[in-house]
Write a protein that holds these residues in place. Structure first.
Motif, PDB file in Angstrom:
ATOM      1  N   GLY A  44      74.529 -43.636 -61.623  1.00  0.00           N
ATOM      2  CA  GLY A  44      73.146 -44.003 -61.899  1.00  0.00           C
ATOM      3  C   GLY A  44      72.353 -44.262 -60.637  1.00  0.00           C
ATOM      4  O   GLY A  44      72.276 -43.417 -59.763  1.00  0.00           O
ATOM      5  N   ASP A  45      71.791 -45.461 -60.528  1.00  0.00           N
ATOM      6  CA  ASP A  45      70.923 -45.792 -59.394  1.00  0.00           C
ATOM      7  C   ASP A  45      71.687 -45.937 -58.078  1.00  0.00           C
ATOM      8  O   ASP A  45      71.096 -45.846 -57.009  1.00  0.00           O
ATOM      9  N   HIS A  46      72.986 -46.216 -58.154  1.00  0.00           N
ATOM     10  CA  HIS A  46      73.777 -46.339 -56.924  1.00  0.00           C
ATOM     11  C   HIS A  46      74.064 -44.953 -56.368  1.00  0.00           C
ATOM     12  O   HIS A  46      74.401 -44.034 -57.097  1.00  0.00           O
ATOM     13  N   TYR A  53      78.717 -49.841 -52.054  1.00  0.00           N
ATOM     14  CA  TYR A  53      79.274 -50.006 -53.396  1.00  0.00           C
ATOM     15  C   TYR A  53      80.638 -49.332 -53.438  1.00  0.00           C
ATOM     16  O   TYR A  53      80.974 -48.506 -52.581  1.00  0.00           O
ATOM     17  N   ASP A  54      81.440 -49.636 -54.446  1.00  0.00           N
ATOM     18  CA  ASP A  54      82.766 -49.020 -54.559  1.00  0.00           C
ATOM     19  C   ASP A  54      82.678 -47.491 -54.596  1.00  0.00           C
ATOM     20  O   ASP A  54      83.590 -46.813 -54.155  1.00  0.00           O
ATOM     21  N   ASP A 157      81.912 -58.262 -61.311  1.00  0.00           N
ATOM     22  CA  ASP A 157      83.291 -58.426 -61.745  1.00  0.00           C
ATOM     23  C   ASP A 157      83.830 -57.024 -61.997  1.00  0.00           C
ATOM     24  O   ASP A 157      83.565 -56.416 -63.031  1.00  0.00           O
ATOM     25  N   LEU A 158      84.578 -56.493 -61.039  1.00  0.00           N
ATOM     26  CA  LEU A 158      85.026 -55.103 -61.111  1.00  0.00           C
ATOM     27  C   LEU A 158      86.066 -54.866 -62.200  1.00  0.00           C
ATOM     28  O   LEU A 158      86.293 -53.726 -62.592  1.00  0.00           O
ATOM     29  N   LEU A 163      81.695 -49.887 -62.277  1.00  0.00           N
ATOM     30  CA  LEU A 163      80.584 -49.104 -61.735  1.00  0.00           C
ATOM     31  C   LEU A 163      79.497 -49.987 -61.120  1.00  0.00           C
ATOM     32  O   LEU A 163      78.449 -49.492 -60.711  1.00  0.00           O
ATOM     33  N   GLU A 164      79.744 -51.284 -61.082  1.00  0.00           N
ATOM     34  CA  GLU A 164      78.826 -52.255 -60.471  1.00  0.00           C
ATOM     35  C   GLU A 164      77.398 -52.114 -61.012  1.00  0.00           C
ATOM     36  O   GLU A 164      76.434 -52.000 -60.283  1.00  0.00           O
ATOM     37  N   SER A 165      77.293 -52.158 -62.321  1.00  0.00           N
ATOM     38  CA  SER A 165      75.983 -52.021 -62.963  1.00  0.00           C
ATOM     39  C   SER A 165      75.463 -53.346 -63.519  1.00  0.00           C
ATOM     40  O   SER A 165      74.304 -53.427 -63.886  1.00  0.00           O
TER      41      SER A 165
END
Length: 194
Positions: A44-46, A53-54, A157-158, A163-165
């Motif tokens: 997405g935005d990442h 980010y991962d 919290d991975l 996906l760090e959203s």
């Protein structure tokens, strides 16, 4: 690209005689993420390639060789750990404050590394890189604190949000989140005091 990589690694390994192959450890590590053009629908935005980010830092690491335990590991490893790991395998003691040997993991043991840290900085940010490239992130256990330049910190919290959203700090900071945030900030300060 994968087919070419597979072919060339096969040629390399095939070029070794049996005794050399039985005494060789092969370490393969990916670079900093996949091209953004092929990951947009996933992240997405990442962005992916090169970000903190991962999607830009969590890359493949494959090791094979004599007596290495097959399978996967969830152990934390950073590229700086290659230095101490390779010297340890070679029987040399390395002295480094930021490189942890992960050789024990290869043989079924544990590593001393209990955090992951990434940082990307540049004096001149006038080039065309996306804004989520510059900053730092630190992870302990499943929690990752991301600080992109002067933006507000983000906590993920991975375990439930790989996906760090879902920024856990977006709706205020709970007592538990405050404790996690404090712990990760302390880790960041320790890293920068070395």
């Amino acid at each position: 690209m994968l087919e070419a990589l597979d072919t060339e690694i096969g040629r390399l390994l095939g070029s070794m005689d049996e005794s050399t192959r039985e005494n060789t450890i092969v370490i393969f590590i990916g670079d900093n993420g996949s091209p953004n053009q092929v990951t947009k629908t996933l992240y997405g935005d990442h962005s992916a390639k090169g970000t903190i980010y991962d999607s830009g830092t969590h890359v493949p690491l494959i090791v094979t060789g004599p007596d290495i335990k097959p399978g996967r590991s969830d152990a934390f490893v950073m590229t700086v750990d290659l230095f101490t790991t390779i010297t340890n395998i070679a029987g040399v003691t390395a002295d480094s404050t930021d490189s942890f040997g992960f050789a024990p993991v290869l043989y079924g043991g544990e590593t001393e590394r209990d955090y992951i840290y990434v940082e990307h900085f540049q004096e001149d940010k006038s080039d065309s890189k996306p804004s989520d490239v510059f900053g730092w992130a630190v992870r302990e256990e499943n929690y990752k604190l991301v600080q992109i330049d002067d933006e507000d910190a983000m906590l993920f919290d991975l375990a439930v949000d790989p996906l760090e959203s879902n920024n856990l700090l977006a709706d205020g900071v709970s007592e538990i989140e405050s404790q996690i945030l404090s712990k990760l900030n302390q880790r960041y300060k320790r890293i920068h005091s070395q």
